[in-house]
Design a protein around this motif. Structure first.
Motif, PDB file in Angstrom:
ATOM      1  N   ARG A  12       1.113  -0.779   0.139  1.00 35.77           N
ATOM      2  CA  ARG A  12       0.434   0.293  -0.132  1.00 35.77           C
ATOM      3  C   ARG A  12       0.667   0.852   0.182  1.00 35.77           C
ATOM      4  O   ARG A  12       1.670   1.481   0.523  1.00 35.77           O
ATOM      5  CB  ARG A  12      -0.934  -0.528   1.104  1.00 35.77           C
ATOM      6  N   CYS A  16      -3.029   7.488  -4.464  1.00 37.04           N
ATOM      7  CA  CYS A  16      -3.453   7.009  -5.350  1.00 37.04           C
ATOM      8  C   CYS A  16      -3.110   7.040  -6.626  1.00 37.04           C
ATOM      9  O   CYS A  16      -2.823   8.519  -6.956  1.00 37.04           O
ATOM     10  CB  CYS A  16      -4.889   7.620  -5.342  1.00 37.04           C
ATOM     11  N   LEU A  23      -2.971   9.141   0.867  1.00 37.19           N
ATOM     12  CA  LEU A  23      -4.077   7.805   0.907  1.00 37.19           C
ATOM     13  C   LEU A  23      -3.468   7.363   2.388  1.00 37.19           C
ATOM     14  O   LEU A  23      -1.869   7.879   2.890  1.00 37.19           O
ATOM     15  CB  LEU A  23      -4.144   6.203   1.051  1.00 37.19           C
ATOM     16  N   ASP A  24      -4.186   6.477   3.708  1.00 38.60           N
ATOM     17  CA  ASP A  24      -2.858   5.740   4.465  1.00 38.60           C
ATOM     18  C   ASP A  24      -3.261   4.785   4.338  1.00 38.60           C
ATOM     19  O   ASP A  24      -3.519   3.931   3.753  1.00 38.60           O
ATOM     20  CB  ASP A  24      -3.506   5.551   5.913  1.00 38.60           C
ATOM     21  N   ASP A  27      -6.213   2.626   5.198  1.00 32.80           N
ATOM     22  CA  ASP A  27      -6.835   2.308   3.030  1.00 32.80           C
ATOM     23  C   ASP A  27      -7.101   1.128   2.114  1.00 32.80           C
ATOM     24  O   ASP A  27      -5.512   1.330   1.701  1.00 32.80           O
ATOM     25  CB  ASP A  27      -7.581   3.578   2.183  1.00 32.80           C
ATOM     26  N   CYS A  30      -9.165   3.528  -2.400  1.00 36.75           N
ATOM     27  CA  CYS A  30      -9.045   5.471  -2.333  1.00 36.75           C
ATOM     28  C   CYS A  30     -10.232   5.231  -2.611  1.00 36.75           C
ATOM     29  O   CYS A  30     -11.239   5.248  -2.808  1.00 36.75           O
ATOM     30  CB  CYS A  30      -8.233   5.566  -3.771  1.00 36.75           C
ATOM     31  N   HIS A  31     -10.347   6.493  -1.502  1.00 39.32           N
ATOM     32  CA  HIS A  31     -11.698   7.030  -0.454  1.00 39.32           C
ATOM     33  C   HIS A  31     -12.589   8.328  -2.554  1.00 39.32           C
ATOM     34  O   HIS A  31     -13.728   8.584  -1.653  1.00 39.32           O
ATOM     35  CB  HIS A  31     -11.482   7.664   0.401  1.00 39.32           C
ATOM     36  N   ASN A  37      -5.748   0.316  -3.043  1.00 37.24           N
ATOM     37  CA  ASN A  37      -4.323   1.025  -2.736  1.00 37.24           C
ATOM     38  C   ASN A  37      -3.520  -0.089  -2.739  1.00 37.24           C
ATOM     39  O   ASN A  37      -2.784  -0.482  -1.850  1.00 37.24           O
ATOM     40  CB  ASN A  37      -4.211   2.382  -2.132  1.00 37.24           C
TER      41      ASN A  37
END
Length: 352
Positions: A12, A16, A23-24, A27, A30-31, A37
């Motif tokens: 990860r 993105c 991103l973390d 995640d 991708c939000h 990810n």
């Protein structure tokens, strides 16, 4: 869910790769855009793992949808409009998938040649019985007169010049032009509209060429109606699909006092029609195995009972009201289906 392949945390990233949103490590997707990810390059193994995972995921929705349709008539529609949708396939997409599969199955097993041959044999048998009950002399005289009449029609040649047609009103001119073109083709069997119009000394434009080609089609269809039957049958999935919204409108009028909007009625219609295709598709396969038509008849009665139960469960009305509206729905469906069939047949004559 156990993480593996490209979903592992070590792959990860902190951004993105598609839309560059931060991103973390927690995640998985991708939000912002929904992409996975991961920084791992796509491998052959990853590709097929995700491919089969998506199939099994859809299969889960498929299983819930089919089970709901079969054993919970009307309730799957109620669940869907109340927001419990995640475990069910989209009703519109599922309907299209099932209808296409149904028409593929029916197209493989319905023999149009056998149907028409059977009808012709029945007509010939009925004619033979009628003739045998009549006086032979009278029958011979009648047949001779019919033959003479037919020969007379064969020898008739209808012709109207462009100058004559210009003096007529639009509908009369159309009728006379149509008869002229049919008569010319009957005599010459000329397939080329341009050559035929030259011979007739008629103007050559899109309208006259179209009419000449339609007159040929009409004559050929009179001699071989199976071609039109096949053409209409192949268009049925699209015809029914565009016909159902009008049927949903009649349902909305019948249940206008109930708290359902048009789209919710349409969801119910798509679910019940999908069930009809499932039942009839299974019945066709059974009929092919048993070499009979018993299964199709039974399936029709099962569907009628199913439709009653679906209406009762979905609209939540008492038995007496549901029965009355069930009968009304079927009458309206028959009327709309008859109108739709007539429009389809007439339209097919012009686009076939």
């Amino acid at each position: 869910m156990k993480e593996k392949g490209r979903f592992l945390k070590k792959y990860r990233g902190n951004e993105c790769l598609n839309c560059h949103v931060p991103l973390d490590v927690i995640d998985r997707y991708c939000h912002n855009c929904g992409q996975i990810n991961t920084t791992k390059k796509l491998s052959f193994k990853d590709f097929f793992n995700e491919f089969f995972a998506s199939i099994f995921s859809y299969d889960s929705r498929l299983r819930h949808t089919v089970v709901g349709l079969l054993f919970r008539p009307g309730m799957i529609s109620k669940d869907y409009i109340e927001g419990r949708r995640i475990k069910y396939a989209n009703p519109f997409r599922f309907y299209l998938s099932v209808s296409i599969l149904f028409f593929i199955i029916s197209g493989l097993f319905i023999d149009f040649d056998t149907i028409i041959t059977k009808n012709n044999d029945q007509d010939n048998q009925a004619l033979a019985v009628n003739l045998s009950n009549q006086d032979q002399q009278k029958s011979t005289t009648t047949n001779d007169s019919i033959l003479k009449s037919d020969n007379k029609d064969d020898n008739d040649y209808v012709y109207f010049s462009e100058k004559q047609l210009d003096t007529m009103d639009m509908f009369t001119a159309l009728n006379k032009r149509w008869k002229t073109y049919k008569s010319h083709y009957k005599k010459t069997e000329q397939l080329s509209a341009s050559i035929a119009l030259d011979s007739l000394k008629h103007s050559k434009n899109g309208y006259t060429k179209y009419l000449y080609k339609r007159s040929i089609r009409t004559k050929n269809l009179n001699e071989n109606p199976m071609e039109l039957l096949k053409f209409v049958f192949n268009k049925l999935p699209f015809i029914i699909f565009f016909f159902l919204p009008f049927f949903a409108l009649t349902i909305w009028i019948i249940y206008i006092r109930r708290p359902f909007n048009y789209m919710e009625h349409l969801v119910f219609i798509f679910h019940t029609q999908t069930m009809f295709f499932i039942l009839m598709g299974i019945a066709i396969l059974i009929d092919q195995i048993t070499k009979s038509e018993v299964a199709s008849s039974i399936a029709m009665f099962i569907f009628l009972f199913y439709l009653y139960k679906a209406m009762r469960n979905f609209y939540q009305q008492k038995r007496a009201k549901t029965i009355v509206k069930f009968l009304l729905v079927n009458v309206l469906f028959f009327i709309l289906a008859s109108i739709g069939s007539l429009i389809t047949i007439i339209g097919s004559m012009f686009i076939f």
